[in-house]
Write a protein that holds these residues in place. Structure first.
Motif: not given
Length: 563
Positions: A509-535
């Motif tokens: 949950v924490l990892i996915a939440g951090r990915a949401d922040i990266y997405f909002a900052q338009q850091k899409f590569h970081k967001a995808v990596d974090e979401w994959k890690k959460s899964l």
């Protein structure tokens, strides 16, 4: 006594409604050593006012008059008589709000003040004094005659200049040229010339005492005796004068009147909270006056007599104790000790059912032992039987309402049942009673409650209070980070998620939440990596099914943004 000619002319002119500038002087309201006050009519603004003129006198008197004007100009509160303007010519005077009503002294003298009404008045008066102290203004002359009650029933504090306006009530307490009427409400340190903010709290205590008992704090026919009483004697407790007085109101009053300023309330804000707690039937800080307080005062006043009698008392006490011990029911005592040992042993083994049974047996022998209800309540709580735990904690509060930890435990039960409206005031009670080791957690829970109500600003305030107390919990930083995220404060949100993950590294949950922040900052590569890690995380720290589906969808959206 010789009258100043100018003052004599002014006094005579009021009977003819003399004009003073654009004011019509109508009648004299009162006078003291420094000033005289008249009711007047402002012909420009078409309103009644009070005009205070400085009496001709010393340079010191002029300075005090100017200080009073300056002080009143700083204060703007509905329970303080309002200041309008100050002028030095043709003679120093200032203009105040004119208030139609009776003083608290009048109500006390006529015995027309009920305790509930007094409580309401004192809350308003103390709020006003908190405002004054906030502006570094000491009244130094608080007393019933300086509190006027308007026709709407609202109190207003007047006379911030130590100019003693004469009235019939004070003439009963003092004589010409004496200051007994003022000394009566002075704190010991003020008598010694060291008045501070705590001195005003003492004066409020003396005012409450007089209103509750219809008699002054100390009775004396001369000033020297009165000073001695203030410095050395303990007043008769209000309930000895009138047993119908609330013991809790008495406790608040006597705490205000403590000889040592450090034993009074810290400030008027704290006193207001205490009075409101009394009004709302919540726990208060002040302890009820007891036999032991009487004993302590007696011992303090008669130390040498106590020392002489000490050996005799000890001898008699030993003999009586031995006699009583011989008559104790040994079987019940031994049975209770056995049950208490079992409670401790089963608690160490986390055998909560056995703890409950042992507590049941012990309570039949000692039904007033608070610790047994606490132990049984904790056992019920540990088993998830929150209703039973709530009942036990309720018994504890009835037996001893000043145990902070119990309010916290009871609040936790209601929180687990999603009964947030009941839990919130219990957490606040625990905080107000200064619960040890749990204050930060209480603020965290209150933050969660307000967050659930969508009151995000209030929730943030409580989360910040929890963190300020060095309360460290991954969920606390997670919740605050999420609120910052909603407010689009992404840098602050990221900081909190990083802190949460340093405490709980592999939580999906924490990892996915951090990915949401990266997405909002338009850091899409970081967001995808974090979401994959959460899964990839399995077990108790994995994402709930619905969250997994949302994450997969967001990965697709982010990849489209990368193209």
């Amino acid at each position: 006594m010789m009258q100043n000619p100018e003052e004599e002319n002014l006094r005579k002119s009021t009977s003819q409604q003399m004009m003073f500038g654009h004011y019509v002087l109508q009648k004299e309201l009162g006078r003291g050593g420094m000033g005289v006050v008249y009711k007047a009519f402002d012909t420009q603004l078409q309103r009644d006012v009070a005009l205070k003129f400085m009496m001709p006198g010393t340079m010191k008197g002029q300075k005090r008059f100017l200080v009073e004007s300056t002080v009143m100009a700083k204060l703007n509160h509905p329970n303080i008589v309002r200041f309008y303007e100050f002028h030095e010519k043709p003679r120093p005077y200032f203009v105040m709000e004119y208030v139609e009503g009776e003083t608290l002294a009048d109500l006390i003298k006529q015995q027309r003040i009920h305790s509930d009404h007094l409580l309401s008045l004192m809350i308003d008066v103390c709020n006003a004094m908190a405002h004054a102290h906030q502006h570094n203004v000491l009244h130094r002359d608080l007393k019933p005659s300086n509190i006027i009650i308007t026709s709407e029933g609202k109190p207003k504090i007047m006379d911030f200049g130590l100019a003693k306006l004469s009235n019939d009530y004070e003439r009963d307490l003092s004589k010409a040229g004496d200051i007994v009427g003022t000394v009566l409400y002075m704190a010991p340190e003020q008598v010694k010339g060291k008045a501070g903010k705590q001195s005003d709290i003492y004066a409020i205590g003396a005012t409450i005492y007089e209103a509750l008992t219809s008699q002054p704090l100390f009775a004396s026919d001369n000033q020297m005796n009165l000073l001695f009483h203030i410095l050395h004697d303990i007043p008769i407790t209000p309930r000895k004068i009138n047993s119908q007085i609330s013991p809790y109101f008495e406790a608040i009053c006597l705490k205000c009147l403590a000889k040592n300023p450090r034993k009074r309330y810290d400030n008027f804000r704290q006193l207001v909270h205490e009075l409101k707690s009394l009004r709302d039937k919540k726990p208060i800080r002040a302890k009820k006056y007891s036999f032991w307080d009487t004993t302590n005062h007696f011992v303090g006043k008669h130390k040498w007599l106590i020392l002489v009698l000490c050996s005799v008392v000890v001898t008699v006490t030993i003999a009586v104790t031995q006699y009583l011990n011989d008559r104790v029911d040994n079987e019940k005592k031994q049975a209770l000790e056995k049950h208490l040992e079992n409670v401790q042993r089963y608690a160490n083994q986390n055998n909560f059912r056995a703890v409950i049974k042992s507590c049941d047996k012990a309570i039949t022998i000692a039904p007033s032992r608070v610790d047994l209800y606490v132990a049984r309540g904790i056992a019920f709580f540990s088993l998830g039987e929150y209703d039973s735990a709530i009942l036990d904690y309720g018994v504890v509060i009835k037996l001893n309402p000043n145990v902070p930890r119990i309010y916290f435990l009871k609040a936790e039960c209601h929180f687990r049942k999603n009964e947030y409206d009941i839990a919130a005031p219990l957490y606040q009670n625990a905080i107000d009673l200064n619960v040890k080791g749990r204050k930060g957690y209480c603020y965290f829970r209150l933050g969660q409650i307000f967050e659930s109500r969508q009151q995000h600003i209030k929730a943030l305030q409580y989360y910040n209070k929890a963190i300020a107390l060095s309360f460290v919990h991954p969920q606390l930083f997670h919740h605050r980070g999420r609120l910052y995220y909603f407010q689009k404060k992404y840098a602050m949100a990221l900081r909190d998620y990083n802190k949460a993950m340093s405490l709980y590294p592999n939580n999906a949950v924490l990892i996915a939440g951090r990915a949401d922040i990266y997405f909002a900052q338009q850091k899409f590569h970081k967001a995808v990596d974090e979401w994959k890690k959460s899964l990839e995380i399995k077990g108790v720290d994995s994402l709930p099914p619905q969250s997994r589906n949302n994450v997969k969808l967001r990965i697709k959206i982010a990849k489209r943004r990368l193209k």
